[in-house]
Write a protein that holds these residues in place. Structure first.
Motif, PDB file in Angstrom:
ATOM      1  N   VAL A  22       0.836  -1.206   0.000  1.00 47.73           N
ATOM      2  CA  VAL A  22       0.000   0.000   0.000  1.00 47.73           C
ATOM      3  C   VAL A  22       0.872   1.258   0.000  1.00 47.73           C
ATOM      4  O   VAL A  22       0.565   2.229  -0.691  1.00 47.73           O
ATOM      5  N   ALA A  23       1.968   1.242   0.746  1.00 48.33           N
ATOM      6  CA  ALA A  23       2.874   2.398   0.752  1.00 48.33           C
ATOM      7  C   ALA A  23       3.442   2.652  -0.639  1.00 48.33           C
ATOM      8  O   ALA A  23       3.527   3.799  -1.085  1.00 48.33           O
ATOM      9  N   GLY A  24       3.796   1.595  -1.341  1.00 47.22           N
ATOM     10  CA  GLY A  24       4.292   1.751  -2.707  1.00 47.22           C
ATOM     11  C   GLY A  24       3.224   2.266  -3.650  1.00 47.22           C
ATOM     12  O   GLY A  24       3.488   3.117  -4.511  1.00 47.22           O
ATOM     13  N   LEU A  25       2.003   1.776  -3.501  1.00 52.67           N
ATOM     14  CA  LEU A  25       0.892   2.244  -4.326  1.00 52.67           C
ATOM     15  C   LEU A  25       0.638   3.731  -4.092  1.00 52.67           C
ATOM     16  O   LEU A  25       0.484   4.508  -5.049  1.00 52.67           O
ATOM     17  N   PHE A  26       0.609   4.147  -2.827  1.00 53.01           N
ATOM     18  CA  PHE A  26       0.412   5.570  -2.527  1.00 53.01           C
ATOM     19  C   PHE A  26       1.545   6.414  -3.093  1.00 53.01           C
ATOM     20  O   PHE A  26       1.321   7.520  -3.582  1.00 53.01           O
ATOM     21  N   LEU A  29       0.860   6.846  -6.778  1.00 56.61           N
ATOM     22  CA  LEU A  29      -0.280   7.742  -6.996  1.00 56.61           C
ATOM     23  C   LEU A  29       0.077   9.194  -6.693  1.00 56.61           C
ATOM     24  O   LEU A  29      -0.270  10.098  -7.455  1.00 56.61           O
ATOM     25  N   PHE A  30       0.771   9.435  -5.584  1.00 58.13           N
ATOM     26  CA  PHE A  30       1.160  10.805  -5.236  1.00 58.13           C
ATOM     27  C   PHE A  30       2.119  11.381  -6.263  1.00 58.13           C
ATOM     28  O   PHE A  30       2.045  12.567  -6.601  1.00 58.13           O
ATOM     29  N   ALA A  31       3.032  10.548  -6.763  1.00 58.69           N
ATOM     30  CA  ALA A  31       3.969  11.025  -7.788  1.00 58.69           C
ATOM     31  C   ALA A  31       3.217  11.402  -9.064  1.00 58.69           C
ATOM     32  O   ALA A  31       3.519  12.422  -9.688  1.00 58.69           O
ATOM     33  N   ALA A  36       4.702  13.813 -11.949  1.00 58.84           N
ATOM     34  CA  ALA A  36       5.854  13.018 -12.389  1.00 58.84           C
ATOM     35  C   ALA A  36       5.468  12.196 -13.610  1.00 58.84           C
ATOM     36  O   ALA A  36       4.310  11.805 -13.763  1.00 58.84           O
ATOM     37  N   PRO A  37       6.409  11.915 -14.481  1.00 58.14           N
ATOM     38  CA  PRO A  37       6.119  11.036 -15.621  1.00 58.14           C
ATOM     39  C   PRO A  37       5.657   9.664 -15.121  1.00 58.14           C
ATOM     40  O   PRO A  37       6.100   9.193 -14.074  1.00 58.14           O
ATOM     41  N   ALA A  38       4.783   9.033 -15.873  1.00 57.36           N
ATOM     42  CA  ALA A  38       4.206   7.756 -15.452  1.00 57.36           C
ATOM     43  C   ALA A  38       5.289   6.701 -15.201  1.00 57.36           C
ATOM     44  O   ALA A  38       5.210   5.947 -14.223  1.00 57.36           O
ATOM     45  N   ALA A  39       6.290   6.648 -16.061  1.00 59.98           N
ATOM     46  CA  ALA A  39       7.352   5.645 -15.882  1.00 59.98           C
ATOM     47  C   ALA A  39       8.070   5.850 -14.552  1.00 59.98           C
ATOM     48  O   ALA A  39       8.384   4.895 -13.837  1.00 59.98           O
ATOM     49  N   TRP A  40       8.337   7.106 -14.216  1.00 62.03           N
ATOM     50  CA  TRP A  40       9.015   7.423 -12.958  1.00 62.03           C
ATOM     51  C   TRP A  40       8.135   7.043 -11.773  1.00 62.03           C
ATOM     52  O   TRP A  40       8.598   6.432 -10.810  1.00 62.03           O
ATOM     53  N   ALA A  41       6.849   7.394 -11.840  1.00 60.60           N
ATOM     54  CA  ALA A  41       5.926   7.118 -10.734  1.00 60.60           C
ATOM     55  C   ALA A  41       5.755   5.618 -10.504  1.00 60.60           C
ATOM     56  O   ALA A  41       5.826   5.140  -9.368  1.00 60.60           O
ATOM     57  N   VAL A  42       5.534   4.874 -11.570  1.00 54.60           N
ATOM     58  CA  VAL A  42       5.314   3.431 -11.434  1.00 54.60           C
ATOM     59  C   VAL A  42       6.586   2.731 -10.961  1.00 54.60           C
ATOM     60  O   VAL A  42       6.545   1.891 -10.059  1.00 54.60           O
ATOM     61  N   THR A  43       7.721   3.104 -11.543  1.00 52.69           N
ATOM     62  CA  THR A  43       8.989   2.495 -11.131  1.00 52.69           C
ATOM     63  C   THR A  43       9.284   2.813  -9.674  1.00 52.69           C
ATOM     64  O   THR A  43       9.643   1.920  -8.897  1.00 52.69           O
ATOM     65  N   GLY A  44       9.131   4.069  -9.295  1.00 57.43           N
ATOM     66  CA  GLY A  44       9.372   4.456  -7.903  1.00 57.43           C
ATOM     67  C   GLY A  44       8.437   3.754  -6.938  1.00 57.43           C
ATOM     68  O   GLY A  44       8.845   3.332  -5.858  1.00 57.43           O
ATOM     69  N   GLY A  45       7.170   3.629  -7.329  1.00 52.70           N
ATOM     70  CA  GLY A  45       6.207   2.939  -6.474  1.00 52.70           C
ATOM     71  C   GLY A  45       6.556   1.475  -6.283  1.00 52.70           C
ATOM     72  O   GLY A  45       6.540   0.960  -5.158  1.00 52.70           O
ATOM     73  N   LEU A  46       6.903   0.805  -7.371  1.00 56.15           N
ATOM     74  CA  LEU A  46       7.270  -0.610  -7.276  1.00 56.15           C
ATOM     75  C   LEU A  46       8.559  -0.812  -6.489  1.00 56.15           C
ATOM     76  O   LEU A  46       8.669  -1.740  -5.680  1.00 56.15           O
ATOM     77  N   LEU A  47       9.532   0.072  -6.727  1.00 58.58           N
ATOM     78  CA  LEU A  47      10.820  -0.071  -6.055  1.00 58.58           C
ATOM     79  C   LEU A  47      10.774   0.349  -4.588  1.00 58.58           C
ATOM     80  O   LEU A  47      11.738   0.119  -3.857  1.00 58.58           O
TER      81      LEU A  47
END
Length: 145
Positions: A22-26, A29-31, A36-47
């Motif tokens: 959930v912390a990664g998902l938030f 979403l916040f990014a 933020a670009p989608a690639a950056w947001a999704v990568t950051g969330g997953l990582l």
């Protein structure tokens, strides 16, 4: 390990996994909301989600084994003061590497890690609060919740 013991272990470690995910998902979403670009947001969330979920499950497992006693905040706070900065460092370095900035530490890495350790204390408070509400009798994890 019996089926009942496996079910109990799964019930105790699941909140740690869920909290990290959930912390990664938030984060993602916040990014995105921040532009933020989608690639950056999704990568950051997953990582962030993966190491936080792993550390969360580890914290839960240590509580199950009795090494981190439920109801005592200091050992869990110490765990997260170390684990949270490591998760954030993984996210920072990994996101820069995957998105294309190359392998690089954040600017002023010691200041970054110290700040993340402070945030880790707040994460520990939230982690304990959520876990003890998701696991019946969470404060007495070892005693037979």
């Amino acid at each position: 390990m019996t089926t009942a013991e496996r079910n109990r272990a799964a019930r105790i470690t699941a909140p740690g996994l869920i909290i990290g995910a959930v912390a990664g998902l938030f984060t993602a979403l916040f990014a995105l909301v921040a532009g933020a670009p989608a690639a950056w947001a999704v990568t950051g969330g997953l990582l962030l989600a993966v190491p936080l979920a792993a550390f969360g499950a580890g914290c839960s497992a240590l509580r199950l084994s009795g090494l981190l006693r439920g109801g005592a905040f200091a050992p869990i706070a110490l765990y997260w003061v170390i684990a949270f900065p490591l998760a954030r460092l993984t996210q920072e370095v990994g996101t820069r590497l995957v998105v294309g900035d190359g392998l690089a530490l954040p600017p002023q890495p010691w200041a970054f890690l110290l700040y993340q350790a402070l945030i880790g204390l707040g994460f520990a408070i939230g982690f304990v609060w959520v876990q003890e509400r998701l696991v019946r009798g969470g404060a007495q994890v070892r005693g037979g919740a």
